[in-house]
Design a protein around this motif. Structure first.
Motif, PDB file in Angstrom:
ATOM      1  N   GLU A  92     -15.321  -6.851  33.353  1.00 48.94           N
ATOM      2  CA  GLU A  92     -14.997  -5.664  34.210  1.00 48.94           C
ATOM      3  C   GLU A  92     -14.348  -4.476  33.708  1.00 48.94           C
ATOM      4  O   GLU A  92     -14.361  -3.440  34.130  1.00 48.94           O
ATOM      5  N   GLU A  93     -13.541  -4.803  32.475  1.00 48.94           N
ATOM      6  CA  GLU A  93     -12.912  -3.724  31.822  1.00 48.94           C
ATOM      7  C   GLU A  93     -13.881  -2.748  31.311  1.00 48.94           C
ATOM      8  O   GLU A  93     -13.798  -1.574  31.388  1.00 48.94           O
ATOM      9  N   LEU A  94     -15.192  -3.353  30.940  1.00 53.63           N
ATOM     10  CA  LEU A  94     -16.288  -2.533  30.435  1.00 53.63           C
ATOM     11  C   LEU A  94     -16.647  -1.750  31.498  1.00 53.63           C
ATOM     12  O   LEU A  94     -17.305  -0.665  31.511  1.00 53.63           O
ATOM     13  N   ILE A 140     -16.421  -1.978  19.622  1.00 57.37           N
ATOM     14  CA  ILE A 140     -15.321  -1.637  19.312  1.00 57.37           C
ATOM     15  C   ILE A 140     -14.288  -1.622  20.595  1.00 57.37           C
ATOM     16  O   ILE A 140     -13.238  -2.028  20.182  1.00 57.37           O
ATOM     17  N   HIS A 141     -14.582  -1.675  21.707  1.00 52.99           N
ATOM     18  CA  HIS A 141     -13.917  -2.036  22.591  1.00 52.99           C
ATOM     19  C   HIS A 141     -13.219  -3.508  22.594  1.00 52.99           C
ATOM     20  O   HIS A 141     -12.009  -3.842  22.685  1.00 52.99           O
ATOM     21  N   ILE A 142     -14.078  -4.635  22.220  1.00 55.53           N
ATOM     22  CA  ILE A 142     -13.891  -5.777  22.083  1.00 55.53           C
ATOM     23  C   ILE A 142     -12.780  -5.963  20.977  1.00 55.53           C
ATOM     24  O   ILE A 142     -11.698  -6.717  21.149  1.00 55.53           O
ATOM     25  N   GLU A 169     -15.316  -0.652  34.150  1.00 57.34           N
ATOM     26  CA  GLU A 169     -14.574   0.314  34.329  1.00 57.34           C
ATOM     27  C   GLU A 169     -14.772   1.743  33.423  1.00 57.34           C
ATOM     28  O   GLU A 169     -14.464   2.867  33.895  1.00 57.34           O
ATOM     29  N   HIS A 170     -15.306   1.526  32.242  1.00 56.41           N
ATOM     30  CA  HIS A 170     -15.505   2.263  31.386  1.00 56.41           C
ATOM     31  C   HIS A 170     -16.922   3.094  31.472  1.00 56.41           C
ATOM     32  O   HIS A 170     -17.470   3.723  30.812  1.00 56.41           O
ATOM     33  N   GLY A 171     -17.736   2.386  32.379  1.00 52.20           N
ATOM     34  CA  GLY A 171     -18.912   2.599  32.759  1.00 52.20           C
ATOM     35  C   GLY A 171     -20.044   2.024  32.149  1.00 52.20           C
ATOM     36  O   GLY A 171     -21.255   2.389  31.982  1.00 52.20           O
ATOM     37  N   HIS A 178     -10.668  -3.630  19.920  1.00 54.86           N
ATOM     38  CA  HIS A 178      -9.579  -3.004  20.296  1.00 54.86           C
ATOM     39  C   HIS A 178      -8.676  -3.605  21.488  1.00 54.86           C
ATOM     40  O   HIS A 178      -7.514  -4.144  21.171  1.00 54.86           O
ATOM     41  N   HIS A 179      -9.226  -4.357  22.409  1.00 59.30           N
ATOM     42  CA  HIS A 179      -8.620  -5.282  23.485  1.00 59.30           C
ATOM     43  C   HIS A 179      -8.171  -6.447  22.651  1.00 59.30           C
ATOM     44  O   HIS A 179      -6.897  -7.079  22.897  1.00 59.30           O
ATOM     45  N   GLY A 180      -9.089  -6.978  21.820  1.00 52.51           N
ATOM     46  CA  GLY A 180      -8.623  -8.246  21.108  1.00 52.51           C
ATOM     47  C   GLY A 180      -7.256  -8.074  20.285  1.00 52.51           C
ATOM     48  O   GLY A 180      -6.923  -9.185  19.806  1.00 52.51           O
TER      49      GLY A 180
END
Ligand code: ZN
Length: 101
Positions: free
Chosen positions: A34-36, A16-18, A38-40, A20-22
């Motif tokens: 790095e982004e992930l 889902i993160h991928i 930061e989200h733990g 979203h950012h994509g």
């Protein structure tokens, strides 16, 4: 075995993160790690790259190699299919959140 289940659930969140950012912009693998973080989520390249590859293979992401200061870096971005999938996932996610939280 508990760890395997946690990993599977977290993998779902990572997709889902991928997506979203994509859909916002091009990104590259180490940026996503790095982004992930930061989200733990502690995701190793050995986990992330196969996920990215499968998403490219299944046409949810496109990959482009760009030359950055003489280094070839692979950038990723969502396809229309990836955007549609995210739209669907958001709907499911909202329903899930409404029920669970
Ligand atoms: Zn994120």
């Amino acid at each position: 075995m508990k760890d395997q289940i946690i990993r599977k659930i977290f993998n779902g969140f990572i997709y889902i993160h991928i997506l979203h950012h994509g859909q916002e912009d091009w990104f590259y693998g180490s940026w996503m790690i790095e982004e992930l973080k930061e989200h733990g989520y502690n995701v190793s390249p050995g986990t992330l790259y196969p996920i990215l590859k499968s998403m490219v293979d299944e046409d949810y992401l496109i990959k482009e190699e760009k030359n950055v200061n003489g280094k070839i870096r692979k950038y990723y971005r969502s396809t229309d299919k990836g955007r549609d999938l995210l739209k669907e996932l958001k709907h499911n996610l909202k329903e899930l959140v409404d029920e669970v939280l």
